[in-house]
Design a protein around this motif. Sequence first.
Motif, PDB file in Angstrom:
ATOM      1  N   PHE A  46     -53.538  19.016 -18.125  1.00 44.33           N
ATOM      2  CA  PHE A  46     -52.169  18.858 -17.642  1.00 44.33           C
ATOM      3  C   PHE A  46     -52.223  18.464 -16.170  1.00 44.33           C
ATOM      4  O   PHE A  46     -52.704  19.231 -15.326  1.00 44.33           O
ATOM      5  N   TRP A  55     -43.503  21.290 -13.605  1.00 43.08           N
ATOM      6  CA  TRP A  55     -43.484  20.709 -14.946  1.00 43.08           C
ATOM      7  C   TRP A  55     -44.788  21.029 -15.676  1.00 43.08           C
ATOM      8  O   TRP A  55     -44.804  21.266 -16.876  1.00 43.08           O
ATOM      9  N   VAL A  56     -45.908  21.015 -14.941  1.00 43.92           N
ATOM     10  CA  VAL A  56     -47.195  21.390 -15.546  1.00 43.92           C
ATOM     11  C   VAL A  56     -47.122  22.798 -16.110  1.00 43.92           C
ATOM     12  O   VAL A  56     -47.514  23.056 -17.258  1.00 43.92           O
ATOM     13  N   ASP A  59     -45.059  22.903 -19.267  1.00 49.64           N
ATOM     14  CA  ASP A  59     -45.752  22.325 -20.425  1.00 49.64           C
ATOM     15  C   ASP A  59     -46.850  23.255 -20.924  1.00 49.64           C
ATOM     16  O   ASP A  59     -47.061  23.399 -22.140  1.00 49.64           O
ATOM     17  N   ALA A  62     -45.342  26.041 -22.851  1.00 46.47           N
ATOM     18  CA  ALA A  62     -44.846  25.558 -24.133  1.00 46.47           C
ATOM     19  C   ALA A  62     -45.988  25.360 -25.133  1.00 46.47           C
ATOM     20  O   ALA A  62     -45.869  25.740 -26.311  1.00 46.47           O
ATOM     21  N   VAL A  63     -47.100  24.788 -24.677  1.00 44.92           N
ATOM     22  CA  VAL A  63     -48.213  24.562 -25.598  1.00 44.92           C
ATOM     23  C   VAL A  63     -48.863  25.885 -25.995  1.00 44.92           C
ATOM     24  O   VAL A  63     -49.343  26.051 -27.123  1.00 44.92           O
ATOM     25  N   ARG A 109     -45.227  15.335 -27.120  1.00 43.96           N
ATOM     26  CA  ARG A 109     -44.381  16.506 -26.859  1.00 43.96           C
ATOM     27  C   ARG A 109     -44.388  16.906 -25.388  1.00 43.96           C
ATOM     28  O   ARG A 109     -43.384  17.393 -24.868  1.00 43.96           O
ATOM     29  N   TYR A 110     -45.522  16.731 -24.730  1.00 41.51           N
ATOM     30  CA  TYR A 110     -45.686  17.282 -23.383  1.00 41.51           C
ATOM     31  C   TYR A 110     -45.991  16.155 -22.399  1.00 41.51           C
ATOM     32  O   TYR A 110     -47.040  15.501 -22.477  1.00 41.51           O
ATOM     33  N   ARG A 111     -45.093  15.965 -21.463  1.00 40.41           N
ATOM     34  CA  ARG A 111     -45.139  14.820 -20.556  1.00 40.41           C
ATOM     35  C   ARG A 111     -46.378  14.813 -19.669  1.00 40.41           C
ATOM     36  O   ARG A 111     -46.961  13.751 -19.405  1.00 40.41           O
ATOM     37  N   THR A 112     -46.790  15.954 -19.169  1.00 40.74           N
ATOM     38  CA  THR A 112     -47.884  15.990 -18.189  1.00 40.74           C
ATOM     39  C   THR A 112     -49.264  16.038 -18.825  1.00 40.74           C
ATOM     40  O   THR A 112     -50.273  16.117 -18.114  1.00 40.74           O
ATOM     41  N   LEU A 113     -49.354  16.000 -20.159  1.00 42.34           N
ATOM     42  CA  LEU A 113     -50.649  16.057 -20.842  1.00 42.34           C
ATOM     43  C   LEU A 113     -51.344  14.699 -20.740  1.00 42.34           C
ATOM     44  O   LEU A 113     -50.818  13.671 -21.186  1.00 42.34           O
TER      45      LEU A 113
END
Length: 580
Positions: A46, A55-56, A59, A62-63, A109-113
């Motif tokens: 991330f 945001w990291v 995420d 969330a994961v 699903r996750y923007r910063t991944l």
Amino acid sequence: MRLSRDAGKTYPQKYERNLTEALPSFPAAVRIFGKDGTCAAIFLDFDSSVAGVDWVQADVRAVQSWLHSVGGRWIEDFSPNGGRHVYIPLAQRVTFSEARDLVEALGTRYRTLDKTPHQNLLHGCMRTPGSPHKRGGHQELAMSLSMAYDVARRPNTAKTWAAMTKDLASEIKAVRALRQEESFTPDTLEAPVIDQPVGRMSRSMQVLAQTGLYDTNRYSSDSDARQAVIVSAAAAGLQLVDVERRMLQGTWPGLASFYARYAAKHRLPALRRDWHNGVQYLSKNKASGDRTNNVRRSPTSQPTTQPPALQGTNPISNPDAEHRFIRTWRNALRIREVNYHKSRTGMARRMVLRSLGEAAHMTGSRFVEFGVRSIAVATGLDHTTVAMHLRKLRAEKDPLVTLVEEGRGTKGDLYMLTVPEELKSAAEDASWQKGKVHALRPVFRELGLPAAFVYEALEHSPAMPTSEVVRVTGLSRSAVNEALEVLAAWNLITRGAARAWFTVAATSLKQLAEHFGVLEAVASQIQRYRNDRIIWREWLAKNINTVVELLSPDDDYPWDTFEGPPDEWSLSDMAFIRTG
């Protein structure tokens, strides 16, 4: 692990080392995929530079909630710049394709991944806890060591993996569909096709075997892709044992990943079945698949080993005397080398001189007419750089090379190896060096020029301590130490009694070059120069009746007046490119 010598910007393959118990002194990253093209953990990176630290963290939480919902366990760490890693250990290794699908699905699903580490089978890697960070500090665990150890000791089961992929089924289907819509045109596939000698597969098939990446519009599954590689290998003249070796040694991890769906004991039998099917296919299509292999047939005349004034009137009647002169010239080169700086420019100039010496030995003459593109292939340099070095070398006081005749048309500059008068006595009195003189062998395009000079010094000597290597090579102690470390890491040299270094004869330079994928860089350079040669000949054909004297060296054209590169992989197979 791979070490970074540039403060974490890059992690070159040549700095790959075995893991140690001690913390590395440089930023270090571990490889995600093994030699078999599979991984034992999913690495989720991330990146805080995408949308910020907050945001990291969102995420990551969330994961982790998602992992908890499917019964997954994970290890987490963080870096000084706010980035975070989540590791998902697996009890059963998964293939490159399976891991990539899952990470790309999570990326929707996750923007910063950052998905890229799992998209590169050969070079995908990630910093792990304990690694120094480029901003200072270290990559640190975000949990207790005992908890992280427990997760690593009891990784996620196949049942958990199935639950993860099931929950992501729609996203996985979407990323696969998107992949089919994308045009698959890596750099190596954009180049024109090169006729391959026996033992050389097409470049596109080599890329497939190494990376496991293929055009899904051409091959509908991993099985189709792997069969294409097998047929290509058989058609190129390789034997089954050659393919097995490349898979087991990690040279072709992409192909190995296609067989990872089988249990370990069934992978080689499956390969043998595919090989049998491939050979049968080729035998049935032999009539339509036959083509004349002209790769080793030069369309040009034989090498010119004498200056024009000597041709036909005063041939060199004693090749042995020429070789003795060339060996004496090599002594003069060893003496003169101390005058060259330890910079990259100085090392490149030394390598250009070696390429001229190698060319002279192969033709049995002190007169050398290899074009700058041929020398560029031999030294790993650009042809314009070679031309610059040659101008500097011949302009020196008492030079080691003398320009006899300037090139015109398809004819290259003619050089003569020269032993300066001031070095003549010392060069003649010194013992001749045993073994061959080499230009830059392909593997050292990856390992570097200092490693090439250090290896050369050791292969010409029974054994040397580090201090003697420094003296013989003329390199700085730090450069020698780094080169010795690189060579030892790839088992090219080892340390014996009295802490002296010597080469490991069992390690093949050619196989290691193939492992690094360096031969593809050589092929790309050769192809580029072939295209130059074609364009140049077309220009000559159109202008030969209007140009009295073809292109002086001062004319502003995109070529030097030297003909193109060799048609093969090394100077030992070169012919002079001359139509005269």
